[in-house]
Design an enzyme around this catalytic site. Structure first.
Site, PDB file in Angstrom:
ATOM      1  CG  ASN A  32      -3.464  -2.627   6.919  1.00 62.41           C
ATOM      2  OD1 ASN A  32      -3.334  -2.202   5.780  1.00 62.41           O
ATOM      3  ND2 ASN A  32      -4.508  -3.326   7.300  1.00 62.41           N
ATOM      4  NE  ARG A  67      -2.371  -6.010   7.025  1.00 62.42           N
ATOM      5  CZ  ARG A  67      -3.532  -6.483   6.587  1.00 62.42           C
ATOM      6  NH1 ARG A  67      -4.140  -7.464   7.225  1.00 62.42           N
ATOM      7  NH2 ARG A  67      -4.093  -5.968   5.502  1.00 62.42           N
ATOM      8  CG  PHE A  79     -13.064   1.569   7.342  1.00 63.22           C
ATOM      9  CD1 PHE A  79     -12.587   0.982   6.180  1.00 63.22           C
ATOM     10  CD2 PHE A  79     -13.705   0.767   8.279  1.00 63.22           C
ATOM     11  CE1 PHE A  79     -12.744  -0.374   5.940  1.00 63.22           C
ATOM     12  CE2 PHE A  79     -13.879  -0.597   8.047  1.00 63.22           C
ATOM     13  CZ  PHE A  79     -13.392  -1.166   6.875  1.00 63.22           C
ATOM     14  CG  HIS A  88      -5.215  -6.063  -0.490  1.00 67.04           C
ATOM     15  ND1 HIS A  88      -6.442  -6.056   0.133  1.00 67.04           N
ATOM     16  CD2 HIS A  88      -5.329  -6.894  -1.573  1.00 67.04           C
ATOM     17  CE1 HIS A  88      -7.273  -6.838  -0.555  1.00 67.04           C
ATOM     18  NE2 HIS A  88      -6.616  -7.350  -1.590  1.00 67.04           N
ATOM     19  CD  GLU A 100      -8.756  -8.537  -3.893  1.00 67.13           C
ATOM     20  OE1 GLU A 100      -7.644  -9.092  -3.703  1.00 67.13           O
ATOM     21  OE2 GLU A 100      -9.523  -8.250  -2.962  1.00 67.13           O
ATOM     22  NE  ARG A 137      -6.918 -12.800   4.745  1.00 65.06           N
ATOM     23  CZ  ARG A 137      -7.259 -11.512   4.701  1.00 65.06           C
ATOM     24  NH1 ARG A 137      -7.031 -10.779   3.625  1.00 65.06           N
ATOM     25  NH2 ARG A 137      -7.839 -10.952   5.739  1.00 65.06           N
ATOM     26  CE  LYS A 170      -3.855  -2.285   2.391  1.00 63.52           C
ATOM     27  NZ  LYS A 170      -4.825  -2.188   3.512  1.00 63.52           N
ATOM     28  CB  THR A 206      -7.418  -6.118   9.647  1.00 63.08           C
ATOM     29  OG1 THR A 206      -7.930  -7.222   8.911  1.00 63.08           O
ATOM     30  CG2 THR A 206      -7.721  -4.816   8.935  1.00 63.08           C
ATOM     31  CE1 TYR A 211      -9.535  -2.871   0.350  1.00 66.54           C
ATOM     32  CE2 TYR A 211      -8.475  -0.852  -0.388  1.00 66.54           C
ATOM     33  CZ  TYR A 211      -8.409  -2.089   0.236  1.00 66.54           C
ATOM     34  OH  TYR A 211      -7.210  -2.530   0.753  1.00 66.54           O
TER      35      TYR A 211
HETATM   36  P1  GDP Z   1      -7.829  -7.039   5.323  1.00 68.78           P
HETATM   37  O1  GDP Z   1      -8.403  -8.120   4.453  1.00 68.78           O
HETATM   38  O2  GDP Z   1      -7.024  -7.583   6.498  1.00 68.78           O
HETATM   39  O3  GDP Z   1      -7.023  -6.016   4.533  1.00 68.78           O
HETATM   40  O4  GDP Z   1      -9.039  -6.266   6.020  1.00 68.78           O
HETATM   41  P2  GDP Z   1     -10.494  -5.788   5.509  1.00 68.78           P
HETATM   42  O5  GDP Z   1     -10.842  -6.369   4.172  1.00 68.78           O
HETATM   43  O6  GDP Z   1     -11.454  -5.983   6.648  1.00 68.78           O
HETATM   44  O7  GDP Z   1     -10.320  -4.200   5.352  1.00 68.78           O
HETATM   45  C1  GDP Z   1      -9.698  -3.648   4.204  1.00 68.78           C
HETATM   46  C2  GDP Z   1      -8.782  -2.541   4.649  1.00 68.78           C
HETATM   47  O8  GDP Z   1      -9.571  -1.498   5.232  1.00 68.78           O
HETATM   48  C3  GDP Z   1      -7.785  -2.893   5.774  1.00 68.78           C
HETATM   49  O9  GDP Z   1      -6.628  -3.542   5.315  1.00 68.78           O
HETATM   50  C4  GDP Z   1      -7.484  -1.523   6.336  1.00 68.78           C
HETATM   51  O10 GDP Z   1      -6.563  -0.803   5.491  1.00 68.78           O
HETATM   52  C5  GDP Z   1      -8.852  -0.845   6.267  1.00 68.78           C
HETATM   53  N1  GDP Z   1      -9.609  -1.000   7.524  1.00 68.78           N
HETATM   54  C6  GDP Z   1     -10.157  -2.137   8.042  1.00 68.78           C
HETATM   55  N2  GDP Z   1     -10.792  -1.883   9.206  1.00 68.78           N
HETATM   56  C7  GDP Z   1     -10.648  -0.544   9.421  1.00 68.78           C
HETATM   57  C8  GDP Z   1     -11.091   0.337  10.458  1.00 68.78           C
HETATM   58  O11 GDP Z   1     -11.748  -0.065  11.421  1.00 68.78           O
HETATM   59  N3  GDP Z   1     -10.751   1.656  10.316  1.00 68.78           N
HETATM   60  C9  GDP Z   1     -10.033   2.131   9.251  1.00 68.78           C
HETATM   61  N4  GDP Z   1      -9.736   3.449   9.201  1.00 68.78           N
HETATM   62  N5  GDP Z   1      -9.601   1.330   8.268  1.00 68.78           N
HETATM   63  C10 GDP Z   1      -9.891   0.008   8.344  1.00 68.78           C
END
Ligand code: GDP
Length: 141
Positions: free
Chosen positions: A115, A105, A60, A118, A129, A88, A12, A94, A52
């Site tokens: 973080n 992470r 968010f 992805h 994707e 993963r 990212k 996350t 996304y």
């Molecule tokens: P991932 O699969 O671990 O990347 O997680 P998700 O698919 O749930 O979320 C996608 C991305 O959204 C995450 O990698 C973070 O960059 C962001 N994100 C997830 N949860 C939060 C949150 O609670 N707050 C904010 N600001 N960003 C979040």
């Protein structure tokens, strides 16, 4: 029996600006994950919103898509047996505060949103994707 899968990885914008490309690639290679396509991109806000789209109802979403379009990112196609779960696991949770020791992470993230990486979470999302960023001529599987 396990079979060969593909996953989309993104370093990212925080990972690129903090000069973590090498660290992430090193971990992939050390864990025998094959990188079969790789390029640097800079997503527009519309492209980040499209990528996304599954999160568009989340609170968010605007912040996340602003962040993902804030600077260059590196997109890669990974390939190997169980690569979706394997990558993963290497990424960690996350929320970096909950990520296991030794994960990308845990070691590098500074924020739940920023973080560093992805990774696709299923075969279906990987197919969407990978197709979002790469055409078949760019993938050396
Ligand atoms: P991932 O699969 O671990 O990347 O997680 P998700 O698919 O749930 O979320 C996608 C991305 O959204 C995450 O990698 C973070 O960059 C962001 N994100 C997830 N949860 C939060 C949150 O609670 N707050 C904010 N600001 N960003 C979040």
């Amino acid at each position: 029996m396990n079979k060969k899968e593909q996953s989309l990885s993104i370093i990212k914008p925080d990972g690129v600006s903090r000069k973590l490309i090498g660290q992430v690639v090193k971990r992939l290679e050390e864990n025998s994950i094959n990188i079969i396509a790789m390029k640097m991109i800079h997503m527009s806000i519309k492209e980040a919103q499209g990528f996304y789209a599954v999160h568009k109802k989340r609170p968010f979403f605007n912040s996340l898509t602003d962040f993902m379009s804030s600077g260059p990112a590196v997109v890669m196609v990974l390939e190997g047996e169980d690569v979706i779960a394997k990558y993963r696991k290497l990424m960690g949770a996350t929320n970096y505060k909950e990520a296991a020791e030794g994960t990308i992470r845990k070691d590098f993230a500074t924020d739940i949103e920023k973080n560093v990486v992805h990774g696709s979470d299923s075969l279906e999302s990987a197919a969407f994707e990978i197709g979002y960023f790469f055409n078949s001529f760019e993938i050396n599987g």
